[in-house]
Design an enzyme around this catalytic site. Sequence first.
Site, PDB file in Angstrom:
ATOM      1  N   ASP A 142      53.807  39.147  24.045  1.00 49.73           N
ATOM      2  CA  ASP A 142      54.374  38.291  23.006  1.00 49.73           C
ATOM      3  C   ASP A 142      55.502  39.033  22.268  1.00 49.73           C
ATOM      4  OD1 ASP A 142      52.133  36.230  23.248  1.00 49.73           O
ATOM      5  OD2 ASP A 142      51.032  38.062  22.799  1.00 49.73           O
TER       6      ASP A 142
ATOM      7  N   HIS B  95      46.567  36.292  20.418  1.00 53.24           N
ATOM      8  CA  HIS B  95      47.390  35.966  21.588  1.00 53.24           C
ATOM      9  C   HIS B  95      47.101  34.511  21.957  1.00 53.24           C
ATOM     10  CE1 HIS B  95      49.504  36.261  25.356  1.00 53.24           C
ATOM     11  NE2 HIS B  95      48.417  36.041  26.063  1.00 53.24           N
TER      12      HIS B  95
HETATM   13  P1  NAD Z   1      44.051  36.563  39.021  1.00 55.93           P
HETATM   14  O1  NAD Z   1      43.122  35.415  39.227  1.00 55.93           O
HETATM   15  O2  NAD Z   1      45.251  36.688  39.870  1.00 55.93           O
HETATM   16  O3  NAD Z   1      43.242  37.923  39.172  1.00 55.93           O
HETATM   17  C1  NAD Z   1      42.065  38.146  38.465  1.00 55.93           C
HETATM   18  C2  NAD Z   1      41.262  39.130  39.280  1.00 55.93           C
HETATM   19  O4  NAD Z   1      40.146  39.513  38.498  1.00 55.93           O
HETATM   20  C3  NAD Z   1      40.721  38.534  40.578  1.00 55.93           C
HETATM   21  O5  NAD Z   1      41.078  39.386  41.668  1.00 55.93           O
HETATM   22  C4  NAD Z   1      39.217  38.489  40.368  1.00 55.93           C
HETATM   23  O6  NAD Z   1      38.481  38.751  41.573  1.00 55.93           O
HETATM   24  C5  NAD Z   1      39.041  39.629  39.366  1.00 55.93           C
HETATM   25  N1  NAD Z   1      37.826  39.534  38.548  1.00 55.93           N
HETATM   26  C6  NAD Z   1      37.212  38.443  38.063  1.00 55.93           C
HETATM   27  N2  NAD Z   1      36.124  38.792  37.365  1.00 55.93           N
HETATM   28  C7  NAD Z   1      36.047  40.138  37.411  1.00 55.93           C
HETATM   29  C8  NAD Z   1      35.139  41.098  36.885  1.00 55.93           C
HETATM   30  N3  NAD Z   1      34.074  40.725  36.175  1.00 55.93           N
HETATM   31  N4  NAD Z   1      35.373  42.402  37.123  1.00 55.93           N
HETATM   32  C9  NAD Z   1      36.435  42.798  37.851  1.00 55.93           C
HETATM   33  N5  NAD Z   1      37.320  41.936  38.396  1.00 55.93           N
HETATM   34  C10 NAD Z   1      37.132  40.624  38.156  1.00 55.93           C
HETATM   35  O7  NAD Z   1      44.445  36.546  37.467  1.00 55.93           O
HETATM   36  P2  NAD Z   1      45.652  37.333  36.762  1.00 55.93           P
HETATM   37  O8  NAD Z   1      46.879  36.496  36.827  1.00 55.93           O
HETATM   38  O9  NAD Z   1      45.699  38.717  37.233  1.00 55.93           O
HETATM   39  O10 NAD Z   1      45.156  37.269  35.230  1.00 55.93           O
HETATM   40  C11 NAD Z   1      44.054  38.017  34.799  1.00 55.93           C
HETATM   41  C12 NAD Z   1      43.755  37.717  33.333  1.00 55.93           C
HETATM   42  O11 NAD Z   1      44.815  38.177  32.495  1.00 55.93           O
HETATM   43  C13 NAD Z   1      43.577  36.237  33.013  1.00 55.93           C
HETATM   44  O12 NAD Z   1      42.503  36.070  32.101  1.00 55.93           O
HETATM   45  C14 NAD Z   1      44.888  35.875  32.349  1.00 55.93           C
HETATM   46  O13 NAD Z   1      44.783  34.733  31.535  1.00 55.93           O
HETATM   47  C15 NAD Z   1      45.135  37.130  31.564  1.00 55.93           C
HETATM   48  N6  NAD Z   1      46.496  37.344  31.054  1.00 55.93           N
HETATM   49  C16 NAD Z   1      46.621  37.878  29.808  1.00 55.93           C
HETATM   50  C17 NAD Z   1      47.875  38.136  29.288  1.00 55.93           C
HETATM   51  C18 NAD Z   1      48.037  38.712  27.908  1.00 55.93           C
HETATM   52  O14 NAD Z   1      49.184  38.782  27.423  1.00 55.93           O
HETATM   53  N7  NAD Z   1      46.998  39.138  27.213  1.00 55.93           N
HETATM   54  C19 NAD Z   1      49.019  37.862  30.052  1.00 55.93           C
HETATM   55  C20 NAD Z   1      48.855  37.316  31.307  1.00 55.93           C
HETATM   56  C21 NAD Z   1      47.574  37.056  31.804  1.00 55.93           C
HETATM   57  C1  LMR Z   2      50.628  34.645  28.948  1.00 54.23           C
HETATM   58  O1  LMR Z   2      50.866  34.648  27.747  1.00 54.23           O
HETATM   59  O2  LMR Z   2      51.530  34.535  29.803  1.00 54.23           O
HETATM   60  C2  LMR Z   2      49.215  34.810  29.419  1.00 54.23           C
HETATM   61  O3  LMR Z   2      48.326  34.873  28.355  1.00 54.23           O
HETATM   62  C3  LMR Z   2      48.814  33.780  30.414  1.00 54.23           C
HETATM   63  C4  LMR Z   2      48.609  32.440  29.773  1.00 54.23           C
HETATM   64  O4  LMR Z   2      47.547  31.842  29.997  1.00 54.23           O
HETATM   65  O5  LMR Z   2      49.495  31.974  29.061  1.00 54.23           O
END
Ligand code: NAD
Ligand code: LMR
Length: 323
Positions: free
Chosen positions: A159, A187
Amino acid sequence: MKQAVRVAITGAAGNIGYAAAFRIAAGNMLGTDQPIILKLIEIAPALDALKGVEMELRDCAFPLLEDIVCTADTSEGFGDVDYVLSIGSKPRTKGMERADLLSENGKIFGPQGKAINDNASKNVKVLVVGNPANTNALIACNNAPDLDPSQFTSMMRLDHNRAISQLASKTGAAVTGIKQLVVWGNHSLTQYPDISHCTVDGKDAKSLVDDAWYKDEFMPKVQKRGAEIINARGASSAASAASAAIDHMRDWVKGSNDWVSLGMISKGDYGISEGLMYSFPVICKNGNFEVVQGLNQDDFSIEMMKATEKELLEEREAVKDLL
Ligand code: NAD
Ligand code: LMR
């Protein structure tokens, strides 16, 4: 040569994990003189895919990468780790809010906090990325009684970086010209991207943009950027999220020259309820971070800071059984 440090990445076969692992192994997070052992953690069904990630990492012949451990066992995965990027969890899809993930993702972070508590280095630094990141980080922190709460943080850096990029583009400045920006709170849609104290090439940011742009365009743009990306890509942000995670950890370990935003356990600064995982402006120094003190917040800012606090209080109430 320095001794290797251990970096755990959960969800390492997922989109963000895949984008982060190679940059960390290349030295982008801890420096090009810091050898690394990567501990890649996945759920059992994703271990085959994780094997492929390991093969590719080995094929890069990164000079800093001493070893790679792939596991679904969190005791092994978090064993002696110095840094944790807790990413593994479900991403939202079109039409969802991040808090809609709480019931499914929240339950991951209690056992994970305990496994970190029991197995990681006593000085471990933890960044929670998995959404809803602030409350998941709160759950992990509350399940790690032997660690200091300041060892747990949640990711607001995406952000923060988004806000810098939007303001730079509006004012024609370089991103490096933007200083003292902060994103307060959660967030989520209620986050408060605040330019009240921000400077652009040394000038007061608020004197360079009009209030209508700030409140009606800039703020919603930053608040809704995650959804905008999901709509465009059909998947949530990955490379930019990995990059923000690396920025967050790098600054925490090596220090920040400027204010950065990160979710941390509130100690009551700016009247925010103690114990909430809330984003404040901080300066990182000597492996720690300190909240920027003494900011004069006007009525609008206080209202925004309270609205995002209220949402975090509600999220905390919804997961009270996991704390
Ligand atoms: P993705 O689905 O591509 O990958 C997630 C991975 O986590 C998968 O490979 C899955 O097998 C694994 N997983 C699920 N449960 C698990 C556990 N208990 N232990 C270990 N591994 C586990 O998703 P992504 O695009 O990589 O996103 C991951 C997370 O990050 C999501 O919750 C998404 O919303 C979040 N995210 C947060 C931000 C932020 O700014 N805070 C930004 C982007 C994404
Ligand atoms: C983001 O801000 O891009 C991540 O938290 C993914 C989402 O769900 O928006």
